[in-house]
Enzyme design. Sequence first.
Site, mmCIF file in Angstrom:
data_model
loop_
_atom_site.group_PDB
_atom_site.id
_atom_site.type_symbol
_atom_site.label_atom_id
_atom_site.label_comp_id
_atom_site.label_asym_id
_atom_site.label_seq_id
_atom_site.Cartn_x
_atom_site.Cartn_y
_atom_site.Cartn_z
ATOM 1 N N CYS A 417 11.004 -1.587 13.124
ATOM 2 C CA CYS A 417 9.816 -1.276 13.926
ATOM 3 C C CYS A 417 9.496 -2.414 14.897
ATOM 4 C CB CYS A 417 8.646 -0.936 13.004
ATOM 5 S SG CYS A 417 7.474 0.161 13.812
ATOM 6 N N HIS A 558 10.720 2.889 9.791
ATOM 7 C CA HIS A 558 10.738 2.006 8.621
ATOM 8 C C HIS A 558 11.752 2.520 7.605
ATOM 9 C CE1 HIS A 558 7.214 -0.530 9.513
ATOM 10 N NE2 HIS A 558 6.841 0.507 10.238
ATOM 11 N N GLU A 560 12.886 1.272 5.038
ATOM 12 C CA GLU A 560 12.570 0.935 3.635
ATOM 13 C C GLU A 560 11.806 2.061 2.944
ATOM 14 O OE1 GLU A 560 11.238 -0.361 6.300
ATOM 15 O OE2 GLU A 560 9.145 -0.986 6.048
HETATM 16 N N1 GLN Z 1 2.999 -3.076 16.605
HETATM 17 C C1 GLN Z 1 4.099 -2.228 16.907
HETATM 18 C C2 GLN Z 1 3.649 -0.846 17.372
HETATM 19 O O1 GLN Z 1 2.542 -0.461 17.188
HETATM 20 C C3 GLN Z 1 5.026 -2.117 15.728
HETATM 21 C C4 GLN Z 1 4.445 -1.382 14.589
HETATM 22 C C5 GLN Z 1 5.177 -1.605 13.312
HETATM 23 O O2 GLN Z 1 5.969 -2.534 13.195
HETATM 24 N N2 GLN Z 1 4.912 -0.803 12.318
HETATM 25 O O3 GLN Z 1 4.411 -0.113 17.946
#
Ligand code: GLN
Length: 600
Positions: A417, A558, A560
């Site tokens: 992410c 994600h 995970e």
């Molecule tokens: N802050 C980033 C976004 O909003 C990444 C979010 C995250 O890592 N879950 O896109």
Amino acid sequence: MLAGLTNRSVDTEFYSPVPEGYRKGRTKYVAVFGTVMSGLGKGIFASSVAKLLKDKGLLVAPMKLEGYLNVDAGTLNPYRHGEVFVLDDGTECDMDLGTYERMLDQDLTRRNFTTSGQIFSTILERERHGAYLGRDVQMIPHVTGEVKRRLRELAMHGDGHRPADVVFVEVGGTVGDYENGFYIEALRELAFEEGEDSTCFVALTYVIKPQTLGEQKSKAAQLGVKRLMEAGVQPHMIACRASDPITEQVMQKIAMFSNVPMRRVFSMHDRPSIYTIPDEMRQDGLDREILSILRLHERVDAAHEDQSREEWKGFVRRLTSPKNRKVTVGITGKYAGLRDAYASIDKAVEHCTAGLGCDVDLKWIEATDLTDANVAQHLAGLDGVIVPGGFGSRGVEGKIRVVRHCRENMIPYMGICLGFQVAVIEFARNVLGLEDANSTEFKPSCAHPVISELPEQKKIEGLGGTMRLGGQDVELRAGSLMSQLYDGRTRVRERFRHRYEVDPGYIKRLEAAGLVFSGRHPAQPIMQMLELPRPGATGLDGAPLEQTHPYFVGGQFHPELTSRPLRANPMFRGLVAAALERRYGGAEAAAARSASIAAR
Ligand code: GLN
């Protein structure tokens, strides 16, 4: 009148909005309450029991009842509450739901998670719509009624095809907390309404062993159980957490004071691995007792149980057998050092150690400490690096330095992410030469917003200005490393939680410079996976590519969150295999890889 509900609030004290079509006796309930203190591993306990019954071929549906007033976990600080887990349907919930998904190998939905905030907003909304027909709206029966309604709805819904055999209810917090009192009352009422043999109440308690005495004392546990009984709940079963096995004498005391026969008092002492708990419970006869309390023997499928147990035992054997290979993987994070904030990553890595037959040490790296001058030193000795998800600008420049160091020094890298986004920013700055490349999250006025919030795109997705949450399909580029890792599949599903993404205006330039977006949204220009080609790869013209790397990948999602004990997430597996290759060389790692394929 509420659709689908029998609302008898005016004419009877037995107000209980039962969902239409609900059949009493079809679904049984197991409710787990924590006493004495929190943090006893109620989720691990409840999910292990649920697994035991699922292995017997029963359809189980867990429900986590949270006491807090937040409507979901999206706004909770992972520092205080552990990570925010995201379900496929986009529900942001407590990390315990992750424990259930992993233990049961089952996707959950918003039906499996309730907070006081959700209960109260439903009630207040109904009240404003006049649904209570002039009656005063009260904790009992209306609030408790809503809790029961949700439990029965989950029971009826089951897996969407058939109703649940057993609903597992985990009441958050500890008995005696103000905020979960109405949940306990609701469960008491539920047991009364459902009748004999319908509900099994389990008190999870704690047996103290003060260092100065050197022996186990049962008083706190007794008082804890007593507190539950004061609320009108007589437990059928007591599970005692403790560091060491509970002595016979202590068990006897607890049994005696809580009206629970000895055969239903269990020692849940610390174990080296949580994955052995289901089988140990089974050896102690815990499943047998639940089956007789709920009269469920007839629904058991013994063949299914044998097969599931064998599979699970294989996993536990691979996980706990001594390993002669070990790699060290660095992980950056704002919450560095706080394991609960990255619980699922920790688990996903653990799943790989079973499959690949190696140990993995996770080393936390504080990104704010990193400078150009010291990054090499901080990353020295690492066989792989993960930059996990995150929000806000703290530590971002340090993370970009980490990416650069990994990319230039051939250290296996996986961006999750935010880690995907910083990989794009780093590539834009240092390969493409766009010096002021950034994300509008961190620098709204930057010259090259390679990562930005795109309102038009959000509109297409129909999500307004909110985060993009939950499961989405990812289309994989044929022949890419990603498609290889995902067993040659062309479409996979992963879970997202983000607001920003790669600005489509930069995709062509980034790709021309050698970055490969190997996973995309099937219909929108949303980049969901990236990678660098492996060494030796050639371009269309047959010439060797300049930007190659043994393992440089990222996911806007994600990974995970979808990793399971028997099916480690492919991106994690790829990272650990690449780390092994870096440490031990190709042959060794290839052997580990084929071992993992055989083990799957
Ligand atoms: N802050 C980033 C976004 O909003 C990444 C979010 C995250 O890592 N879950 O896109």
